[in-house]
Design a protein around this motif. Structure first.
Motif, PDB file in Angstrom:
ATOM      1  N   ARG A 101       0.816  -1.213   0.000  1.00 52.97           N
ATOM      2  CA  ARG A 101       0.000   0.000   0.000  1.00 52.97           C
ATOM      3  C   ARG A 101       0.850   1.263   0.000  1.00 52.97           C
ATOM      4  O   ARG A 101       0.361   2.345  -0.322  1.00 52.97           O
TER       5      ARG A 101
ATOM      6  N   ARG B 236       1.246   4.387  -7.113  1.00 49.20           N
ATOM      7  CA  ARG B 236       0.399   3.619  -8.022  1.00 49.20           C
ATOM      8  C   ARG B 236       1.184   3.098  -9.227  1.00 49.20           C
ATOM      9  O   ARG B 236       1.011   1.955  -9.644  1.00 49.20           O
TER      10      ARG B 236
ATOM     11  N   CYS C 166       3.184  -0.134  -8.394  1.00 51.15           N
ATOM     12  CA  CYS C 166       2.437  -1.186  -7.710  1.00 51.15           C
ATOM     13  C   CYS C 166       3.178  -2.518  -7.856  1.00 51.15           C
ATOM     14  O   CYS C 166       3.507  -2.940  -8.965  1.00 51.15           O
TER      15      CYS C 166
ATOM     16  N   ASP D  10      -8.827 -10.414  -4.304  1.00 46.56           N
ATOM     17  CA  ASP D  10      -8.381  -9.115  -4.820  1.00 46.56           C
ATOM     18  C   ASP D  10      -9.579  -8.278  -5.249  1.00 46.56           C
ATOM     19  O   ASP D  10      -9.626  -7.061  -5.010  1.00 46.56           O
TER      20      ASP D  10
ATOM     21  N   ALA E 258     -10.791  -4.634  -3.824  1.00 44.24           N
ATOM     22  CA  ALA E 258     -10.960  -3.527  -4.770  1.00 44.24           C
ATOM     23  C   ALA E 258     -12.336  -2.890  -4.633  1.00 44.24           C
ATOM     24  O   ALA E 258     -12.491  -1.672  -4.799  1.00 44.24           O
TER      25      ALA E 258
ATOM     26  N   ALA F 155      -4.964   2.487  -2.211  1.00 45.59           N
ATOM     27  CA  ALA F 155      -3.849   1.535  -2.231  1.00 45.59           C
ATOM     28  C   ALA F 155      -4.215   0.197  -1.589  1.00 45.59           C
ATOM     29  O   ALA F 155      -3.654  -0.843  -1.950  1.00 45.59           O
TER      30      ALA F 155
ATOM     31  N   ARG G 193      -5.454  -2.371  -4.171  1.00 41.23           N
ATOM     32  CA  ARG G 193      -4.583  -2.829  -5.250  1.00 41.23           C
ATOM     33  C   ARG G 193      -4.015  -4.208  -4.932  1.00 41.23           C
ATOM     34  O   ARG G 193      -3.778  -4.528  -3.759  1.00 41.23           O
TER      35      ARG G 193
END
Length: 405
Positions: free
Chosen positions: A35, A39, A42, A139, A143, A150, A153
Motif C-alpha cells: 500500500r 500507483r 504497484c 483481490d 478492490a 492503495a 490494489r
C-alpha cells in the motif's frame, strides 16, 4: 513455560524465550507494504522482498540459500501493510543468521543479475494467482471495499508494472520506504542472540537513524463501491462476502476475530451447521478478519456449485443478521471464543508461526502480549458481537469469480 520479553530502541526486539527449544526463529518485520508504493510502482515491495532474500550477502550467494544449506528454513512475505523476512535454524546457528538477516534486509548488495531472475519468479506467482479464482476473488473483494485506494490494489502488482522495475527503482524503494518505515525484530528460541543488536550485527548507526522516520498516509478512505447484483457463472465459483472492520490495534479487533470463528469453517460454528450441514450448499469455506492499520476487512470465502450461489449467500447473510439482532447463543459464543483463543495458543506453541504471529502484532500497545490477547478474547461479549455484526451488515458486499460473461 516460555518467557515473553520486549525491548525498545531503533530496532525494537520482541522475544519468546523457551529454553526447551533446539531451534531459533528470527523475523524482521517492516511496516512497509504494497500500500505504500506509488500507483505506478504497484508491486515494487513484493519484488524487493524477493531480491533481498536472493541477493548476495556477506560472503554467501544469498541469505535464503545459505540458511537452507544449514538445514534451516528461510522465507519472506509481503502484504498490504508490512513485509516479513524470517528464518528458522538450529540454535547453534542463531548468532550468525540473526546478523546475516539484518545485513541482507538493511544493507543489500545491488547487482544486475538477481533482479531479472526474481522478476521471472514473480511473473510465475502472478500467473498462478490469476489462474486461481479463490485468489482473484479476494483481490476483487478488496478492490470493491477500497476503490481507487492503495488497499484495493493487488499486492503483487501487474506484469506490466513489474516489467518496468530496474535496480535503481529497487534501491529507491529500499532507501525511501523500507529504511524509513518502523522495523522490529522477533526472536523465538532458547535465548536472544547478541547479534539481535543491529550494531553488533554490523548495521551502521546512520541506517538505524532513519527507521520509523516516515509515517504512513492515513488520509480519508473512499466509500465502498455500490453493491450490485452478483453475476453467477454456470460453473463452480468462489464468492467473497463481507465488509470493512477495524484496524489491527483497535480494541474492538477481538470482536471481529471471534465473529470469524462463530461463522467459520469449524464444525462448532453456526455457519458450518447451516451452510454445510443443514443446507448442503458449500463444502469449502472460511471466515477471517484482517486489520490494515486504520481499517480492516472481515470476510467469508466460499466455493459454490452452479445454482447454489444465491442460496449460499442468503444463508451467510441470514446468520449474520441473526447475530446482529439476537446475539449468539451462550454455548456458540463460548465455542467461538475458545476457537479464537486456541488459534493464538497453537501459534505461540509453534516457533515459526509464533514469530509470524508476533510480527503481525508488533507496533501495538506497549503492554501487549500473547497472554493479554487471550484475555481480550475471553472478554468478548454477546453485545460486542451484535455490534460487530451490525457494522458488517451496513457495509456488506459480495463478489464472485469467475463471473458470468
Amino acid at each position: 513455560m516460555y518467557e515473553f520479553r520486549t525491548t525498545d530502541g531503533p530496532l525494537p526486539v520482541m522475544a519468546v524465550i523457551d529454553e526447551r527449544l533446539s531451534t531459533t526463529t528470527v523475523c524482521l518485520a517492516s511496516k512497509y507494504g504494497s500500500r505504500d508504493d506509488p500507483r505506478e510502482e504497484c508491486g515494487l515491495a513484493h519484488v524487493l522482498e524477493h531480491v533481498l532474500m536472493s541477493a548476495p550477502v556477506g560472503s554467501v550467494p544469498s541469505f535464503s540459500e545459505y540458511v537452507e544449506r544449514l538445514g534451516g528454513h528461510a522465507n519472506a512475505e509481503t502484504g498490504l501493510d508490512r513485509m516479513l523476512f524470517y528464518a528458522q535454524v538450529h540454535a547453534d546457528d542463531a548468532e550468525e543468521i540473526t546478523g546475516l538477516l539484518q545485513q541482507a534486509v538493511l544493507r543489500p548488495r545491488w547487482n544486475e543479475k538477481t533482479l531479472p531472475q526474481e522478476k521471472q519468479a514473480v511473473f510465475q506467482e502472478l500467473a498462478a494467482a490469476a489462474a486461481d479464482p479463490s485468489d482473484v476473488v479476494q483481490d476483487a473483494f478488496l478492490a470493491h471495499q477500497f476503490p481507487g485506494h492503495a488497499l484495493g490494489r493487488p499486492v503483487g502488482g501487474t506484469r506490466e508494472s513489474v516489467e518496468r522495475f530496474d535496480v535503481s527503482a529497487m534501491a529507491a524503494g529500499h532507501g525511501e520506504r523500507l529504511l524509513t518505515a518502523p522495523l522490529s525484530l522477533i526472536v523465538v528460541g532458547p535465548a536472544v542472540p547478541a547479534s539481535a543488536d543491529p550494531l553488533v550485527a554490523g548495521v551502521p548507526p546512520e541506517t538505524l537513524a532513519h527507521l520509523g522516520t516516515v509515517g504512513r498516509d492515513l488520509s480519508g478512505l473512499p466509500e465502498p463501491e455500490a453493491d450490485g447484483p452478483v453475476r453467477w457463472p454456470e460453473e463452480f465459483a468462489w464468492v467473497c462476502a463481507g465488509a470493512r472492520s477495524v484496524g489491527n490495534h483497535d480494541p474492538r479487533r477481538p470482536h471481529y476475530n471471534v465473529l470469524a470463528q462463530l461463522l467459520g469453517s469449524s464444525p462448532s460454528s453456526v455457519l458450518y451447521r447451516r451452510l454445510r450441514g443443514e443446507a448442503g450448499l458449500a463444502y469449502a469455506f472460511q471466515s477471517w478478519n484482517r486489520g490494515y492499520g486504520e481499517t480492516g476487512a472481515w470476510r467469508v470465502l466460499a466455493g459454490v456449485a452452479p445454482g447454489n450461489g444465491d442460496a449460499a449467500l442468503a444463508v451467510i447473510h441470514g446468520a449474520l443478521e441473526e447475530i446482529a439482532t439476537d446475539g449468539p447463543k451462550p454455548d456458540d459464543l463460548e465455542a467461538a471464543r475458545r476457537q479464537a483463543q486456541m488459534r493464538i495458543l497453537t501459534s505461540v506453541d509453534a516457533p515459526l508461526e509464533c514469530a509470524r504471529f508476533l510480527a503481525l502484532r508488533s507496533g501495538g500497545p506497549a503492554d501487549w502480549s500473547p497472554a493479554t490477547e487471550v484475555e481480550s478474547i475471553a472478554a468478548v461479549s454477546a453485545a460486542d458481537l451484535r455490534d460487530a455484526a451490525a457494522q458488517l451488515l451496513g457495509g456488506w458486499r459480495a463478489v464472485v469469480r469467475p463471473e458470468a460473461s
